[in-house]
Design a protein around this motif. Structure first.
Motif, PDB file in Angstrom:
ATOM      1  N   LEU A   1      28.587  48.753 111.396  1.00 57.03           N
ATOM      2  CA  LEU A   1      27.922  49.122 110.148  1.00 57.03           C
ATOM      3  C   LEU A   1      28.930  49.778 109.197  1.00 57.03           C
ATOM      4  CD1 LEU A   1      24.971  48.924 109.176  1.00 57.03           C
ATOM      5  CD2 LEU A   1      24.688  51.307 109.890  1.00 57.03           C
ATOM      6  N   PRO A   2      28.979  49.343 107.936  1.00 54.26           N
ATOM      7  CA  PRO A   2      29.930  49.945 106.989  1.00 54.26           C
ATOM      8  C   PRO A   2      29.606  51.420 106.729  1.00 54.26           C
ATOM      9  CG  PRO A   2      29.087  47.844 106.162  1.00 54.26           C
ATOM     10  CD  PRO A   2      28.246  48.211 107.344  1.00 54.26           C
ATOM     11  N   GLY A   3      30.627  52.167 106.367  1.00 53.12           N
ATOM     12  CA  GLY A   3      30.439  53.552 105.956  1.00 53.12           C
ATOM     13  C   GLY A   3      30.377  54.538 107.085  1.00 53.12           C
ATOM     14  N   SER A   4      30.818  54.152 108.283  1.00 51.81           N
ATOM     15  CA  SER A   4      30.776  55.075 109.408  1.00 51.81           C
ATOM     16  C   SER A   4      31.941  54.773 110.333  1.00 51.81           C
ATOM     17  CB  SER A   4      29.459  54.935 110.175  1.00 51.81           C
ATOM     18  OG  SER A   4      29.442  55.813 111.290  1.00 51.81           O
ATOM     19  N   ASP A   5      32.419  55.810 110.977  1.00 43.48           N
ATOM     20  CA  ASP A   5      33.456  55.651 111.986  1.00 43.48           C
ATOM     21  C   ASP A   5      32.789  55.215 113.282  1.00 43.48           C
ATOM     22  OD1 ASP A   5      35.653  55.744 113.593  1.00 43.48           O
ATOM     23  OD2 ASP A   5      35.781  57.924 113.675  1.00 43.48           O
ATOM     24  N   GLY A   6      32.641  53.892 113.452  1.00 42.11           N
ATOM     25  CA  GLY A   6      31.910  53.393 114.611  1.00 42.11           C
ATOM     26  C   GLY A   6      30.461  53.831 114.520  1.00 42.11           C
ATOM     27  N   PRO A   7      29.834  54.121 115.662  1.00 39.70           N
ATOM     28  CA  PRO A   7      28.425  54.559 115.656  1.00 39.70           C
ATOM     29  C   PRO A   7      28.258  56.062 115.479  1.00 39.70           C
ATOM     30  CG  PRO A   7      29.159  54.186 117.891  1.00 39.70           C
ATOM     31  CD  PRO A   7      30.349  53.893 117.011  1.00 39.70           C
ATOM     32  N   ALA A   8      29.136  56.696 114.681  1.00 38.08           N
ATOM     33  CA  ALA A   8      29.009  58.143 114.453  1.00 38.08           C
ATOM     34  C   ALA A   8      27.692  58.492 113.773  1.00 38.08           C
ATOM     35  CB  ALA A   8      30.192  58.648 113.622  1.00 38.08           C
ATOM     36  N   TRP A   9      27.102  57.515 113.058  1.00 40.78           N
ATOM     37  CA  TRP A   9      25.821  57.780 112.405  1.00 40.78           C
ATOM     38  C   TRP A   9      24.741  58.118 113.429  1.00 40.78           C
ATOM     39  CZ3 TRP A   9      21.898  54.691 114.031  1.00 40.78           C
ATOM     40  CH2 TRP A   9      22.243  53.477 114.617  1.00 40.78           C
ATOM     41  N   VAL A  10      24.850  57.606 114.659  1.00 40.39           N
ATOM     42  CA  VAL A  10      23.855  57.937 115.688  1.00 40.39           C
ATOM     43  C   VAL A  10      23.885  59.435 115.959  1.00 40.39           C
ATOM     44  CG1 VAL A  10      23.042  57.469 118.021  1.00 40.39           C
ATOM     45  CG2 VAL A  10      24.178  55.663 116.723  1.00 40.39           C
ATOM     46  N   ARG A  11      25.083  59.988 116.050  1.00 41.74           N
ATOM     47  CA  ARG A  11      25.203  61.425 116.305  1.00 41.74           C
ATOM     48  C   ARG A  11      24.583  62.236 115.167  1.00 41.74           C
ATOM     49  NH1 ARG A  11      29.921  61.252 117.555  1.00 41.74           N
ATOM     50  NH2 ARG A  11      29.672  61.333 119.808  1.00 41.74           N
ATOM     51  N   ARG A  12      24.820  61.806 113.941  1.00 43.32           N
ATOM     52  CA  ARG A  12      24.238  62.537 112.809  1.00 43.32           C
ATOM     53  C   ARG A  12      22.717  62.431 112.821  1.00 43.32           C
ATOM     54  NH1 ARG A  12      28.710  60.275 110.036  1.00 43.32           N
ATOM     55  NH2 ARG A  12      27.442  58.786 108.867  1.00 43.32           N
ATOM     56  N   LEU A  13      22.197  61.280 113.210  1.00 40.91           N
ATOM     57  CA  LEU A  13      20.748  61.115 113.311  1.00 40.91           C
ATOM     58  C   LEU A  13      20.166  62.073 114.334  1.00 40.91           C
ATOM     59  CD1 LEU A  13      18.514  59.108 112.183  1.00 40.91           C
ATOM     60  CD2 LEU A  13      18.800  57.868 114.322  1.00 40.91           C
ATOM     61  N   ARG A  14      20.817  62.188 115.482  1.00 40.78           N
ATOM     62  CA  ARG A  14      20.329  63.087 116.526  1.00 40.78           C
ATOM     63  C   ARG A  14      20.487  64.542 116.136  1.00 40.78           C
ATOM     64  NH1 ARG A  14      17.187  59.362 118.072  1.00 40.78           N
ATOM     65  NH2 ARG A  14      17.952  57.882 119.619  1.00 40.78           N
ATOM     66  N   GLU A  15      21.577  64.873 115.468  1.00 39.51           N
ATOM     67  CA  GLU A  15      21.775  66.258 115.042  1.00 39.51           C
ATOM     68  C   GLU A  15      20.716  66.697 114.043  1.00 39.51           C
ATOM     69  OE1 GLU A  15      25.766  66.166 113.618  1.00 39.51           O
ATOM     70  OE2 GLU A  15      26.641  66.583 115.609  1.00 39.51           O
ATOM     71  N   ALA A  16      20.160  65.741 113.307  1.00 38.75           N
ATOM     72  CA  ALA A  16      19.065  66.042 112.382  1.00 38.75           C
ATOM     73  C   ALA A  16      17.735  66.194 113.100  1.00 38.75           C
ATOM     74  CB  ALA A  16      18.954  64.943 111.326  1.00 38.75           C
TER      75      ALA A  16
ATOM     76  N   ALA B   1      18.973  48.442 105.807  1.00 37.18           N
ATOM     77  CA  ALA B   1      20.072  49.268 105.313  1.00 37.18           C
ATOM     78  C   ALA B   1      21.357  48.494 105.496  1.00 37.18           C
ATOM     79  CB  ALA B   1      20.126  50.596 106.071  1.00 37.18           C
ATOM     80  N   GLN B   2      22.300  48.711 104.585  1.00 35.12           N
ATOM     81  CA  GLN B   2      23.565  47.988 104.639  1.00 35.12           C
ATOM     82  C   GLN B   2      24.742  48.900 104.939  1.00 35.12           C
ATOM     83  OE1 GLN B   2      23.869  45.746 100.999  1.00 35.12           O
ATOM     84  NE2 GLN B   2      21.990  44.576 101.400  1.00 35.12           N
ATOM     85  N   GLY B   3      24.460  50.152 105.203  1.00 33.47           N
ATOM     86  CA  GLY B   3      25.515  51.099 105.525  1.00 33.47           C
ATOM     87  C   GLY B   3      24.936  52.305 106.232  1.00 33.47           C
ATOM     88  N   ALA B   4      25.805  53.164 106.755  1.00 32.69           N
ATOM     89  CA  ALA B   4      25.356  54.314 107.534  1.00 32.69           C
ATOM     90  C   ALA B   4      24.540  55.286 106.697  1.00 32.69           C
ATOM     91  CB  ALA B   4      26.573  55.018 108.145  1.00 32.69           C
TER      92      ALA B   4
END
Length: 352
Positions: free
Chosen positions: A59-74, A35-38
């Protein structure tokens, strides 16, 4: 050749990226997707179900590692390794990533390929152990599915235990509110990062017409109340004869999980015997199989969520494959399958 581990890599494309994938593949790990973005990372994780995600901190497309939080929330419990620079560490990015739910952080330095692979292998869940001949003989053969159109005969249910992982929060929101009125205690293990347990409790409290609480140490498991295991603590059941208490433990994780479904199911079977009804919801991995075996051995029953409606048919699928499921149930039918095995509340019995 390194043991097969399914890895998803997220990093910028060459010439500014690409080194993580190359390093892992040189050591024999299977990179199932890049993957090349969040946004790509989140979609690919749900689609490809890797054992470990390795991602750059920038990683492009995310405010820092905020994608980790979204992954966990899912509800995902996929292991996550974030790779960053010494500057990232100084700017607090490592602390933010770990607080969001990342499992590990690696500060990238030249020549760190060996350490990268070591960290990935340490995070990867172990392959399921092949059952011994004696264990295979001891497992009961699968029972044909039941049609829960009427009350199901059998020992009275005194305790309901539920476990899930990936996709489990949404499954709980479908299942639990539809169980009203509750007549027995309910104990739940849901694999979640620490900061998300309170959020799930709050969502369930809003959805359920009965109390939902975070389980406490040495507290009564009350009939008509859902008790959700806190993060980082095993939820164990003690007591007997319809009077049960919760115990929170810090013993070693099982299947890389604490709380673990196996611990809840095993101790519930010891306390409540044939009075246990266990429900295994959608989730990655094999947590719950040994506990389900203890439930069956004690005379209790096990319901497993069906494959078609599971986000990941790992936990319920493993229980079914082991021949431990009394019934395999679509999620939409699970509330009825549970209710038909539960005793009526005292008021309902009196009015009937």
């Amino acid at each position: 050749m390194t043991a097969a581990v399914r890895v998803l890599v997220a990093e910028r494309p060459p010439p500014h990226g690409g080194s993580l994938r190359e390093a892992l593949e040189r050591r024999g790990l299977e990179v199932v997707a890049t993957a090349q973005g969040a946004r790509d990372l989140l979609a690919a994780t749900a689609r490809r179900r890797p054992a470990v995600v390795v991602a750059r901190a920038d990683l492009p497309g995310s405010d820092g590692p905020a994608w980790v939080r979204r992954l966990r929330e899912a509800g995902s419990v996929t292991r996550v390794l974030v790779v960053g620079s010494p500057d990232d560490v100084r700017r607090g990015v490592r602390r933010t990533a770990l607080a969001a739910g990342a499992d590990d952080w690696l500060t990238a330095v030249p020549g760190a390929d060996h350490e990268l692979v070591r960290r990935v292998l340490a995070l990867a869940p172990p392959p399921p152990a092949a059952p011994t001949a004696a264990a295979a003989l001891a497992l009961p053969s699968p029972l044909p599915p039941l049609r829960p159109a009427r009350a199901v005969t059998g020992p009275p249910v005194r305790l309901l235990v539920v476990a899930g992982s990936t996709g489990g929060p949404e499954a709980l929101l479908d299942l639990l509110p539809a169980l009203a009125p509750l007549s027995v205690p309910v104990a739940v293990v849901q694999h979640l990062p620490e900061h998300h347990v309170g959020r799930l409790v709050a969502r369930l409290q809003r959805a359920c017409p009965f109390p939902v609480v975070e389980a406490a140490h040495d507290a009564a498991l009350l009939p008509g109340v859902v008790h959700l295991a806190p993060a980082g603590r095993h939820l164990e059941v003690t007591g007997s004869r319809g009077r049960y208490r919760s115990r929170l433990g810090l013993r070693a994780p099982e299947h890389h999980a604490r709380p673990a479904a196996d611990v809840l199911f095993r101790t519930a079977a010891s306390a409540a015997g044939s009075g246990v009804l266990a429900v295994v919801l959608t989730g990655m991995g094999h947590d719950g199989v040994r506990g389900a075996a203890a439930v069956v051995a004690s005379g209790g029953r096990v319901l497993a969520q069906g494959e078609a409606c599971s986000v990941v048919w790992g936990m319920p699928g493993a229980v079914v494959a082991a021949g431990l499921a009394t019934e395999v149930v679509p999620l939409r039918s699970m509330p009825l399958a549970v209710r038909t095995r539960m005793p009526l509340p005292a008021r309902a019995r009196a009015s009937g």
